[in-house]
Scaffold this motif. Structure first.
Motif, PDB file in Angstrom:
ATOM      1  N   ARG A 261      13.565  -5.854   2.613  1.00  0.00           N
ATOM      2  CA  ARG A 261      13.598  -5.937   1.443  1.00  0.00           C
ATOM      3  C   ARG A 261      12.826  -5.163   0.738  1.00  0.00           C
ATOM      4  NH1 ARG A 261      13.083 -10.359  -3.087  1.00  0.00           N
ATOM      5  NH2 ARG A 261      12.383  -9.033  -5.142  1.00  0.00           N
ATOM      6  N   GLY A 262      11.157  -4.872   1.559  1.00  0.00           N
ATOM      7  CA  GLY A 262      10.802  -3.938   1.468  1.00  0.00           C
ATOM      8  C   GLY A 262      10.776  -2.721   1.109  1.00  0.00           C
ATOM      9  N   THR A 263      10.967  -2.489   2.839  1.00  0.00           N
ATOM     10  CA  THR A 263      11.058  -0.883   3.058  1.00  0.00           C
ATOM     11  C   THR A 263      12.614  -0.425   1.940  1.00  0.00           C
ATOM     12  OG1 THR A 263      10.962  -1.945   4.885  1.00  0.00           O
ATOM     13  CG2 THR A 263      12.722  -0.034   5.091  1.00  0.00           C
ATOM     14  N   VAL A 264      13.772  -1.543   2.060  1.00  0.00           N
ATOM     15  CA  VAL A 264      14.782  -0.722   0.592  1.00  0.00           C
ATOM     16  C   VAL A 264      14.230  -0.830  -0.477  1.00  0.00           C
ATOM     17  CG1 VAL A 264      16.737  -1.372  -0.237  1.00  0.00           C
ATOM     18  CG2 VAL A 264      16.876  -2.088   2.352  1.00  0.00           C
ATOM     19  N   GLU A 265      13.296  -1.761  -1.374  1.00  0.00           N
ATOM     20  CA  GLU A 265      12.427  -1.207  -2.787  1.00  0.00           C
ATOM     21  C   GLU A 265      11.753   0.359  -2.284  1.00  0.00           C
ATOM     22  OE1 GLU A 265      10.753  -4.541  -3.895  1.00  0.00           O
ATOM     23  OE2 GLU A 265      12.824  -5.066  -4.060  1.00  0.00           O
TER      24      GLU A 265
ATOM     25  N   ARG B  31      12.850   3.869  -3.858  1.00  0.00           N
ATOM     26  CA  ARG B  31      12.338   4.809  -4.977  1.00  0.00           C
ATOM     27  C   ARG B  31      11.636   6.125  -4.142  1.00  0.00           C
ATOM     28  NH1 ARG B  31       9.012  -0.376  -4.617  1.00  0.00           N
ATOM     29  NH2 ARG B  31       9.166  -1.563  -6.090  1.00  0.00           N
ATOM     30  N   ILE B  32      12.292   6.665  -3.016  1.00  0.00           N
ATOM     31  CA  ILE B  32      12.370   8.035  -2.791  1.00  0.00           C
ATOM     32  C   ILE B  32      13.433   8.352  -3.262  1.00  0.00           C
ATOM     33  CG2 ILE B  32      12.035   9.144  -0.621  1.00  0.00           C
ATOM     34  CD1 ILE B  32      10.595   7.489   0.813  1.00  0.00           C
TER      35      ILE B  32
ATOM     36  N   MET C 247       0.465  -1.023   0.271  1.00  0.00           N
ATOM     37  CA  MET C 247      -0.415   0.140  -0.165  1.00  0.00           C
ATOM     38  C   MET C 247       0.691   0.849  -0.068  1.00  0.00           C
ATOM     39  SD  MET C 247      -3.022   1.237   0.443  1.00  0.00           S
ATOM     40  CE  MET C 247      -4.221  -0.280   0.604  1.00  0.00           C
ATOM     41  N   ALA C 248       1.330   0.837   0.917  1.00  0.00           N
ATOM     42  CA  ALA C 248       2.697   2.340   1.256  1.00  0.00           C
ATOM     43  C   ALA C 248       3.393   3.272   0.158  1.00  0.00           C
ATOM     44  CB  ALA C 248       4.384   2.111   2.026  1.00  0.00           C
ATOM     45  N   ASN C 249       3.830   1.912  -1.111  1.00  0.00           N
ATOM     46  CA  ASN C 249       4.615   2.154  -2.892  1.00  0.00           C
ATOM     47  C   ASN C 249       3.144   2.815  -3.242  1.00  0.00           C
ATOM     48  OD1 ASN C 249       7.184   0.907  -2.556  1.00  0.00           O
ATOM     49  ND2 ASN C 249       6.314  -1.299  -1.990  1.00  0.00           N
ATOM     50  N   ARG C 250       2.330   1.885  -3.630  1.00  0.00           N
ATOM     51  CA  ARG C 250       0.903   2.500  -4.097  1.00  0.00           C
ATOM     52  C   ARG C 250       0.783   3.836  -3.725  1.00  0.00           C
ATOM     53  NH1 ARG C 250      -0.878  -2.546  -3.235  1.00  0.00           N
ATOM     54  NH2 ARG C 250      -2.984  -1.915  -1.824  1.00  0.00           N
ATOM     55  N   PHE C 251       1.015   4.065  -2.920  1.00  0.00           N
ATOM     56  CA  PHE C 251       0.707   5.918  -2.448  1.00  0.00           C
ATOM     57  C   PHE C 251       1.630   6.710  -2.841  1.00  0.00           C
ATOM     58  CE2 PHE C 251      -2.213   4.752   1.396  1.00  0.00           C
ATOM     59  CZ  PHE C 251      -3.525   5.289   1.141  1.00  0.00           C
ATOM     60  N   LEU C 252       3.232   6.071  -3.221  1.00  0.00           N
ATOM     61  CA  LEU C 252       3.924   6.380  -3.562  1.00  0.00           C
ATOM     62  C   LEU C 252       4.049   6.628  -4.754  1.00  0.00           C
ATOM     63  CD1 LEU C 252       7.000   7.773  -2.529  1.00  0.00           C
ATOM     64  CD2 LEU C 252       7.545   5.673  -2.847  1.00  0.00           C
ATOM     65  N   LYS C 253       3.474   5.763  -5.970  1.00  0.00           N
ATOM     66  CA  LYS C 253       2.924   5.586  -6.966  1.00  0.00           C
ATOM     67  C   LYS C 253       2.559   6.881  -7.175  1.00  0.00           C
ATOM     68  CE  LYS C 253       2.669   3.006 -11.307  1.00  0.00           C
ATOM     69  NZ  LYS C 253       2.098   1.409 -11.803  1.00  0.00           N
TER      70      LYS C 253
ATOM     71  N   HIS D 209       3.157  11.222   2.069  1.00  0.00           N
ATOM     72  CA  HIS D 209       2.927  11.300   3.328  1.00  0.00           C
ATOM     73  C   HIS D 209       2.448  10.249   3.694  1.00  0.00           C
ATOM     74  CE1 HIS D 209       2.419  12.475   7.729  1.00  0.00           C
ATOM     75  NE2 HIS D 209       0.626  12.522   7.629  1.00  0.00           N
ATOM     76  N   ALA D 210       1.174   9.771   3.170  1.00  0.00           N
ATOM     77  CA  ALA D 210       0.673   8.298   2.949  1.00  0.00           C
ATOM     78  C   ALA D 210       1.680   7.222   3.301  1.00  0.00           C
ATOM     79  CB  ALA D 210      -0.678   8.126   2.598  1.00  0.00           C
ATOM     80  N   ALA D 211       2.117   6.996   2.527  1.00  0.00           N
ATOM     81  CA  ALA D 211       2.645   5.860   1.824  1.00  0.00           C
ATOM     82  C   ALA D 211       3.916   6.041   3.313  1.00  0.00           C
ATOM     83  CB  ALA D 211       3.793   6.087   1.083  1.00  0.00           C
ATOM     84  N   LEU D 212       4.779   7.062   3.821  1.00  0.00           N
ATOM     85  CA  LEU D 212       5.498   6.697   4.880  1.00  0.00           C
ATOM     86  C   LEU D 212       4.444   6.556   6.125  1.00  0.00           C
ATOM     87  CD1 LEU D 212       8.333  10.485   4.742  1.00  0.00           C
ATOM     88  CD2 LEU D 212       8.413   7.596   4.708  1.00  0.00           C
ATOM     89  N   SER D 213       3.282   6.771   6.336  1.00  0.00           N
ATOM     90  CA  SER D 213       2.882   6.531   7.430  1.00  0.00           C
ATOM     91  C   SER D 213       2.037   4.901   7.349  1.00  0.00           C
ATOM     92  CB  SER D 213       1.004   7.350   7.176  1.00  0.00           C
ATOM     93  OG  SER D 213       1.239   8.243   7.533  1.00  0.00           O
ATOM     94  N   GLN D 214       2.548   4.367   6.229  1.00  0.00           N
ATOM     95  CA  GLN D 214       1.904   2.967   5.994  1.00  0.00           C
ATOM     96  C   GLN D 214       3.370   1.835   6.075  1.00  0.00           C
ATOM     97  OE1 GLN D 214      -0.506   0.586   4.611  1.00  0.00           O
ATOM     98  NE2 GLN D 214      -1.747   2.262   5.692  1.00  0.00           N
ATOM     99  N   LEU D 215       3.562   3.264   5.549  1.00  0.00           N
ATOM    100  CA  LEU D 215       5.422   2.033   6.137  1.00  0.00           C
ATOM    101  C   LEU D 215       5.845   1.713   7.840  1.00  0.00           C
ATOM    102  CD1 LEU D 215       7.796   0.736   4.806  1.00  0.00           C
ATOM    103  CD2 LEU D 215       9.356   2.808   4.352  1.00  0.00           C
ATOM    104  N   ARG D 216       5.634   3.112   8.264  1.00  0.00           N
ATOM    105  CA  ARG D 216       6.001   3.234  10.282  1.00  0.00           C
ATOM    106  C   ARG D 216       5.098   2.239  10.750  1.00  0.00           C
ATOM    107  NH1 ARG D 216       6.822   8.150   9.132  1.00  0.00           N
ATOM    108  NH2 ARG D 216       4.250   9.091   9.226  1.00  0.00           N
ATOM    109  N   ALA D 217       3.605   1.854  10.090  1.00  0.00           N
ATOM    110  CA  ALA D 217       2.644   1.407  10.639  1.00  0.00           C
ATOM    111  C   ALA D 217       2.410  -0.343  10.198  1.00  0.00           C
ATOM    112  CB  ALA D 217       1.396   1.488   9.889  1.00  0.00           C
TER     113      ALA D 217
END
Length: 237
Positions: free
Chosen positions: A226-230, A234-235, A195-201, A206-214
């Motif tokens: 791996r997902g966090t590094v990818e 992208r950022i 979901m974070a990647n979809r928000f980033l795309k 901000h929503a992407a970072l919120s999903q990643l932290r959660a």
């Protein structure tokens, strides 16, 4: 306005029938829904709920996906509580519940915001048998202005899942709860990264970072690395 749990519990209290179908204003049932599920709920007094496979539709009513197939033929799902513990598999549009079952297990929990329906379906599957109809006979609508979409933008959905999974461990008295909840935490943490990647795309950083932290709060483990590094790469692009 009693909140989701309050409104749904009031619906149950006011219902006069033996079986209850809570249908939201933006969802649909298809021809044959009530006929097919009636066959299921009349099959045995042990059945506490019956549900069908459902589709996902967009704001214009176009089908964009379908739920997983639980069984190829209609019937009672054995050990369905084990699957319900790992992921939410039912949508309101596609499920009918015996009123006596709601009265047996209690009402929807007002302390949950995103997964109060999942929590209810788990309680029901632990207490009663569940019937399944594999034909797609209901549609759940996805749209960007829904309450669910807002919870996802703030990652309140993932935090609610974390609270629920901690709570649900106590629903199992034989030690099954911990490994099941561990699998669920992994699954939903990876979904949060997706979901974070979809928000980033779509430019919603901000929503992407919120999903990643959660996601890390839900399941702080190497599987997320791996997902966090990818995501970070992208950022930086």
């Amino acid at each position: 306005n009693l909140g989701l749990a309050g409104v749904w519990n009031r619906c149950i209290e006011r219902a006069h029938g033996q079986w209850i179908h809570i249908l939201h204003q933006d969802d649909l049932v298809l021809p044959g829904f009530y006929d097919r599920l009636r066959l299921g709920i009349e099959a045995s007094p042990e059945i506490g709920a019956a549900f069908c496979r459902h589709s996902f539709i967009d704001e214009k009513g176009n089908q964009v996906g379908t739920s997983d197939l639980e069984a190829s033929i209609a019937g009672i799902l054995p050990d369905f509580h084990l699957k319900m513990a790992q992921a939410s598999r039912i949508q309101f549009a596609g499920v009918v519940v015996r009123k006596a079952t709601y009265e047996q297990v209690g009402g929807f929990r007002a302390d949950l915001r995103y997964v109060l329906d999942w929590e209810m379906w788990l309680r029901i599957s632990l207490a009663r048998r569940v019937w399944y109809e594999p034909t797609v006979l209901a549609s759940y609508r996805l749209h960007s202005t829904s309450a669910t979409a807002e919870l996802q933008r703030t990652a309140a959905d993932v935090d609610d899942i974390r609270r629920f999974l901690k709570l649900a461990e106590g629903y199992f008295s034989d030690g099954q709860g911990r490994p099941l909840m561990s699998l669920a935490r992994r699954t939903y943490a990876l979904r949060a990264v997706a979901m974070a990647n979809r928000f980033l795309k779509s430019g919603k950083t901000h929503a992407a970072l919120s999903q990643l932290r959660a996601a890390w709060r839900l399941n702080p483990s190497p599987v997320l690395l791996r997902g966090t590094v990818e995501f970070g790469l992208r950022i930086l692009k």
